[in-house]
Design an enzyme around this catalytic site. Structure first.
Site, PDB file in Angstrom:
ATOM      1  NE  ARG A  46      21.530  -7.817  12.018  1.00 24.94           N
ATOM      2  CZ  ARG A  46      20.778  -6.178  12.844  1.00 24.94           C
ATOM      3  NH1 ARG A  46      21.384  -5.475  12.984  1.00 24.94           N
ATOM      4  NH2 ARG A  46      19.738  -6.481  12.523  1.00 24.94           N
TER       5      ARG A  46
ATOM      6  CE1 TYR B 229      36.883 -14.289  -7.844  1.00 22.02           C
ATOM      7  CE2 TYR B 229      35.860 -12.602  -6.147  1.00 22.02           C
ATOM      8  CZ  TYR B 229      35.960 -14.028  -6.818  1.00 22.02           C
ATOM      9  OH  TYR B 229      34.860 -14.657  -6.591  1.00 22.02           O
TER      10      TYR B 229
ATOM     11  CG  ASP C  77      41.968  -9.510  -1.285  1.00 23.20           C
ATOM     12  OD1 ASP C  77      42.231 -10.202  -0.488  1.00 23.20           O
ATOM     13  OD2 ASP C  77      41.332  -9.820  -1.917  1.00 23.20           O
TER      14      ASP C  77
ATOM     15  CE  LYS D 111      38.759 -18.376  -2.407  1.00 24.78           C
ATOM     16  NZ  LYS D 111      37.900 -16.665  -1.752  1.00 24.78           N
TER      17      LYS D 111
END
Ligand code: P1T
Length: 377
Positions: A46, A98, A170, A195
């Site tokens: 992690r 978004y 973003d 994306k």
């Protein structure tokens, strides 16, 4: 070094153990330690993973940032960055983002005392009056999803910095190939790597890139403490994806421009949203700030029935959420990506029931146009 050289080489050192040219998928949860406290810098996956570290080096370099952190999704990257804001502090959020970003602010962060106001940042003069003494951050998308509004990043950064606030951009819609927000003063860049960065619609991920050491320390601490890390396999996929980012973005840009022009001339379409069109209100700004206009286009069909007809008649374009993959995806923002935005707010932004969004892929242009043409009869 040029963009593609960086994309292919940054973080992609031959494997020290074997010489493998491609960074291996280190699919392990932990690492053997030689003795108590004696290890090779890797303790638990992690916290550190070599495949993820390679990707973090790679995308940070593409954004021109000192530090980068890969997350399990775009939303978890944004959430980690928003953990720089504390209860009782205020964020100015671009009024079109978004839908999931709006939902994070309105339904989650607001429960933890983070205040926010929506502002149309495409006119930087709207910004000044939105600052409060407790404003810590300005968070924008440019161009926005799905209306393609463009924000002047240099102007917003100058105003925000004068108020002691950080700017987050973003950059999912453009990718670092078409836009590098830090060159315009932006402090932190976030991505949905789902994306364009990955580019093949086979991975969900997110990224935060930044230069400030103290903020990077905190975001790294959040990444480890909360644990929304990108898996080794997804890190490998995105690392493979960025190698071809430049050639894919050139192809998306070429097809996007052509599809926007085709739609503009189509008698059934009332409005086309694409910054590459001379009629777009921020066309000149987009030309200055971006290296191209990209593959995202939205258009107004006039009604839900008209939109449904197009969405259900296409054969090559695929009806589905998401964007930025090699295949053309077509979607209905009002009921899909922006369903969590209140109806009146959607209407005022232009996210009507007749609005259709296309993520123009890199198939042969004639096939995409022919498909849209037959769907628009
Ligand atoms: O889906 P995820 O990887 O968590 O990324 C969220 C996100 C963040 N920012 C922007 C600009 C986005 O477009 C997205 C996700 N968007 C879609 C799924 C979509 O179809 O618009």
């Amino acid at each position: 070094m040029g963009f593609s050289t960086t994309a292919i080489h940054a973080g992609n050192e031959p494997d020290v153990a074997t010489g493998a040219v491609t960074v291996p998928i280190y699919q392990t949860s932990t690492y053997a330690q030689e003795a108590l406290g004696k290890h090779k810098g890797y303790e638990y996956a992690r916290t550190q993973n070599p495949t993820r570290a390679a990707l973090e080096t790679n995308i940070a370099a593409l954004e021109g940032a000192r530090f980068g952190f890969a997350f399990a999704s775009g939303m978890s990257a944004t959430d980690a960055v928003l953990k720089l804001v504390k209860a009782g502090e205020h964020v100015i959020l671009g009024d079109n983002t978004y839908g999931g970003t709006f939902r994070l602010f309105s339904k989650v962060l607001s429960n933890y005392g983070v205040e926010f106001d929506l502002v149309d940042t495409s006119d930087a003069s709207n910004l000044e009056q939105a600052f409060k003494p407790n404003t810590k951050m300005v968070f924008v998308e440019t161009p926005t999803n799905p209306i393609m509004t463009v924000t002047d990043l240099q102007a917003v950064s100058d105003i925000a910095h004068a108020h002691g606030a950080k700017v987050v951009c973003d950059n999912t819609y453009m990718s670092p190939y078409l836009q590098r927000p830090m060159e315009f003063g932006v402090d932190i860049v976030v991505h949905s790597t789902t994306k364009y960065l990955n580019g093949h619609s086979d991975s969900v991920g997110g990224f935060a890139a930044l230069n400030d050491e103290k903020d990077a320390e905190w975001i790294g601490f959040i990444q480890n403490s909360v644990g929304a890390i990108l898996s080794p396999f997804d890190s490998f996929l995105v690392l493979r994806g960025t190698k071809t980012l430049a050639v894919r973005m050139e192809a998306h840009d070429k097809n996007g421009r052509a599809v926007a022009n085709f739609l503009t001339e189509h008698p059934k379409i009332q409005k086309v949203y694409y910054p590459g069109l001379a009629s777009h209100p921020q066309h000149e700004l987009a030309k200055r700030q971006q290296k191209g206009f990209g593959g995202m286009v939205a258009f107004e069909t006039g009604s839900l029935d008209n939109a449904r007809k197009v969405l259900e008649s296409v054969k090559i374009c695929t009806l589905g959420e998401s964007l930025g993959g090699v295949e053309t995806l077509i979607s209905h923002p009002a009921t899909m990506t922006h369903a969590s935005v209140p109806a009146e707010k959607r209407e005022s932004l232009g996210i009507t029931d007749g609005l259709v969004r296309i993520s123009v892929g890199i198939e042969d242009l004639e096939d995409i146009i022919e498909d849209l043409d037959q769907a628009l009869i």
